[in-house]
Design an enzyme around this catalytic site. Sequence first.
Site, short mmCIF file in Angstrom:
data_model
loop_
_atom_site.label_atom_id
_atom_site.label_comp_id
_atom_site.label_asym_id
_atom_site.label_seq_id
_atom_site.Cartn_x
_atom_site.Cartn_y
_atom_site.Cartn_z
N GLY A 75 21.46 2.34 11.18
CA GLY A 75 21.23 2.45 9.75
C GLY A 75 19.96 3.16 9.33
N GLY A 76 19.32 3.89 10.24
CA GLY A 76 18.10 4.60 9.87
C GLY A 76 18.37 5.74 8.91
N ASN A 134 24.22 10.25 15.91
CA ASN A 134 23.91 9.20 16.89
C ASN A 134 24.62 9.39 18.23
OD1 ASN A 134 22.52 7.80 14.74
ND2 ASN A 134 22.94 5.89 15.83
N ASN A 172 25.62 0.28 17.47
CA ASN A 172 24.17 0.36 17.62
C ASN A 172 23.50 -0.09 16.34
OD1 ASN A 172 21.74 3.00 17.49
ND2 ASN A 172 21.54 1.10 18.61
N ARG A 230 18.28 15.22 10.32
CA ARG A 230 18.23 13.87 9.76
C ARG A 230 17.38 13.83 8.50
NH1 ARG A 230 19.34 8.86 13.53
NH2 ARG A 230 18.62 7.88 11.61
N HIS A 284 15.30 2.20 21.12
CA HIS A 284 16.44 1.69 20.34
C HIS A 284 17.68 2.56 20.47
CE1 HIS A 284 18.02 -1.08 17.41
NE2 HIS A 284 18.19 -0.16 16.48
N TRP A 285 17.55 3.72 21.11
CA TRP A 285 18.66 4.66 21.24
C TRP A 285 19.06 4.84 22.70
CZ3 TRP A 285 16.51 9.04 17.55
CH2 TRP A 285 16.66 8.63 16.22
#
Length: 295
Positions: A47-48, A56, A115, A196, A274-275
């Site tokens: 959700g960034g 993603n 994720n 992004r 986180h990825w």
Amino acid sequence: MTTTDDLSASATSRFAELEGIRIHYHDTGARTAAAAERPPLVLLHGGGPGASGWSNFSQNVPGLAEHFRVLVVDQPGYGRSDKPVVKDGVWTYNAWALDELLGSLGIERAHLIGNSLGGGTALKMALDFPDRVDRLVLMGPAGGALNILSPDPSEGLKVLFSFYASPGPSIEKMQRLIDVMTFESRSVPPDVLEDRFAAATAPDAVDYATRLFQAFGADGAGLPEELWRDVDKIQHKTLLTWGRDDRVLPLDGAFFLLKRMPDARLHVFPRCGHWAQLEHCDEFNALTVTFLTGS
């Protein structure tokens, strides 16, 4: 069975008109006989700011599409999907929309990879629409755990929530976000920063994200849907994956889920934020295929 070798974003792009919302997704089709016999695999992004299914997971699609029909979904509010006003809870709404999407495609059951925000959607799908879900792969799923040792909100969430704060978004803030999402931001393709940032600063994206971050407790008020209270009810076979160095949803949350979910196992990636799907792409794909195709 799909035979084309074109797995580009444009070639796989699709739209579905659901009740009250238009959802964008990518569909690889079943490219092999084995893929045609297996449940499709749905990829749910985080959700960034500026996130989308393709941003993603584009690096994972070719490898996974050798084994599954892969659906890469832009969740409501992101990418090219509509950006609705959600009143019933983000994960409740997202799970409903995904169930509607799968139903419209004639898919009875699917594997889910989620994720962060998408992990919360996957958990909510398993709770609200259990018959639609086969197996789960969760990467640092939001909402599913409580931090045991780490402060809350985490360093990464503070950076995420500050993106739209005064004096507003900037390319420097987006770089800081990428830095905190990864162990080494050098692993992120250079075009991700510009792409992004452009997606995150589109007017409709700003409006949706502002409302979302307020609902998610950007002021430290906490999450509106406490999925962690119900994860013990999820009977689906689940693979938890986590970056050892995750600064957004720290590793201690993994042990909370591991203890409470009846059929969960855990894989921790070293030198990983986180990825995991990007920083350890090949290992992540191999782990996923082994887990989803095992007996």
